[in-house]
Write a protein that holds these residues in place. Sequence first.
Motif, short mmCIF file in Angstrom:
data_model
loop_
_atom_site.label_atom_id
_atom_site.label_comp_id
_atom_site.label_asym_id
_atom_site.label_seq_id
_atom_site.Cartn_x
_atom_site.Cartn_y
_atom_site.Cartn_z
N HIS A 46 -6.26 0.81 -4.79
CA HIS A 46 -7.10 1.23 -3.65
C HIS A 46 -7.21 2.75 -3.61
N THR A 47 -6.12 3.45 -3.92
CA THR A 47 -6.15 4.91 -3.95
C THR A 47 -7.12 5.39 -5.01
N ARG A 48 -7.06 4.78 -6.18
CA ARG A 48 -7.92 5.20 -7.29
C ARG A 48 -9.40 4.91 -7.02
N THR A 49 -9.67 3.86 -6.23
CA THR A 49 -11.06 3.55 -5.92
C THR A 49 -11.53 4.29 -4.67
N GLY A 50 -10.64 5.06 -4.05
CA GLY A 50 -11.03 5.88 -2.90
C GLY A 50 -10.84 5.24 -1.54
N ASP A 51 -10.28 4.05 -1.48
CA ASP A 51 -10.06 3.37 -0.20
C ASP A 51 -8.64 3.68 0.30
N LEU A 52 -8.47 4.88 0.84
CA LEU A 52 -7.16 5.36 1.24
C LEU A 52 -6.58 4.56 2.40
N SER A 53 -7.43 4.07 3.26
CA SER A 53 -6.96 3.25 4.39
C SER A 53 -6.33 1.95 3.88
N ALA A 54 -6.99 1.30 2.94
CA ALA A 54 -6.44 0.07 2.37
C ALA A 54 -5.16 0.36 1.60
N ALA A 55 -5.10 1.50 0.93
CA ALA A 55 -3.88 1.89 0.21
C ALA A 55 -2.72 2.05 1.19
N MET A 56 -2.98 2.69 2.32
CA MET A 56 -1.94 2.86 3.33
C MET A 56 -1.51 1.51 3.90
N ASP A 57 -2.45 0.60 4.06
CA ASP A 57 -2.11 -0.76 4.54
C ASP A 57 -1.13 -1.43 3.57
N GLU A 58 -1.38 -1.28 2.29
CA GLU A 58 -0.51 -1.90 1.28
C GLU A 58 0.88 -1.23 1.28
N LEU A 59 0.92 0.09 1.38
CA LEU A 59 2.21 0.77 1.43
C LEU A 59 3.00 0.36 2.67
N THR A 60 2.29 0.21 3.78
CA THR A 60 2.94 -0.23 5.02
C THR A 60 3.48 -1.65 4.85
N ARG A 61 2.71 -2.50 4.22
CA ARG A 61 3.15 -3.88 3.96
C ARG A 61 4.42 -3.88 3.10
N ALA A 62 4.45 -3.04 2.08
CA ALA A 62 5.64 -2.95 1.22
C ALA A 62 6.84 -2.41 2.00
N ARG A 63 6.59 -1.47 2.88
CA ARG A 63 7.70 -0.90 3.68
C ARG A 63 8.27 -1.95 4.62
N GLU A 64 7.41 -2.76 5.21
CA GLU A 64 7.88 -3.81 6.11
C GLU A 64 8.66 -4.88 5.35
N ALA A 65 8.24 -5.17 4.12
CA ALA A 65 8.88 -6.23 3.33
C ALA A 65 10.20 -5.77 2.72
N ALA A 66 10.26 -4.53 2.26
CA ALA A 66 11.45 -4.06 1.54
C ALA A 66 11.62 -2.55 1.74
N PRO A 67 12.06 -2.13 2.92
CA PRO A 67 12.10 -0.70 3.22
C PRO A 67 13.00 0.12 2.29
N GLN A 68 14.18 -0.37 1.97
CA GLN A 68 15.06 0.41 1.10
C GLN A 68 14.54 0.46 -0.33
N TRP A 69 13.99 -0.63 -0.80
CA TRP A 69 13.42 -0.68 -2.14
C TRP A 69 12.28 0.34 -2.25
N LEU A 70 11.40 0.35 -1.26
CA LEU A 70 10.23 1.22 -1.30
C LEU A 70 10.66 2.69 -1.32
N ARG A 71 11.66 3.03 -0.53
CA ARG A 71 12.10 4.42 -0.43
C ARG A 71 12.53 4.97 -1.80
N HIS A 72 13.04 4.12 -2.66
CA HIS A 72 13.56 4.57 -3.96
C HIS A 72 12.62 4.25 -5.13
N GLU A 73 11.45 3.77 -4.83
CA GLU A 73 10.49 3.40 -5.87
C GLU A 73 9.57 4.58 -6.19
N ASN A 74 9.66 5.07 -7.42
CA ASN A 74 8.85 6.23 -7.82
C ASN A 74 7.35 5.97 -7.67
#
Length: 106
Positions: A46-74
């Motif tokens: 989504h970031t590469r296609t320019g849909d930054l809002s959708a990209a943020m939605d996906e990052l938020t979804r990942a944070r809700e599902a696995a907060p510690q994992w996401l924090r350490h994921e490059n």
Amino acid sequence: MVIGDARAVVRKAGEQDELSPKAWKRLGRPSTNDGNRFTLDVARAHTRTGDLSAAMDELTRAREAAPQWLRHENGAAETMQEILRKRKRTLTTEMREMADYLGVVG
């Protein structure tokens, strides 16, 4: 994302919901790690296609599902850096909070 076709990733991301419950039972669901990595791939696409809002939605979804994992994921930090570079207006509160959470300065 491996071959660089972000549009195909975005198209395919919606198809996972099209499988019937019977098909999911037969095929099995992806593991949690696979699902989290897929979510990051979709965010990056989504970031590469320019849909930054959708990209943020996906990052938020990942944070809700696995907060510690996401924090350490490059890949999460790299995606957030790309969002910050592409953002044309001031950052939203959500973007500032995610950047802070991931330790990204932009």
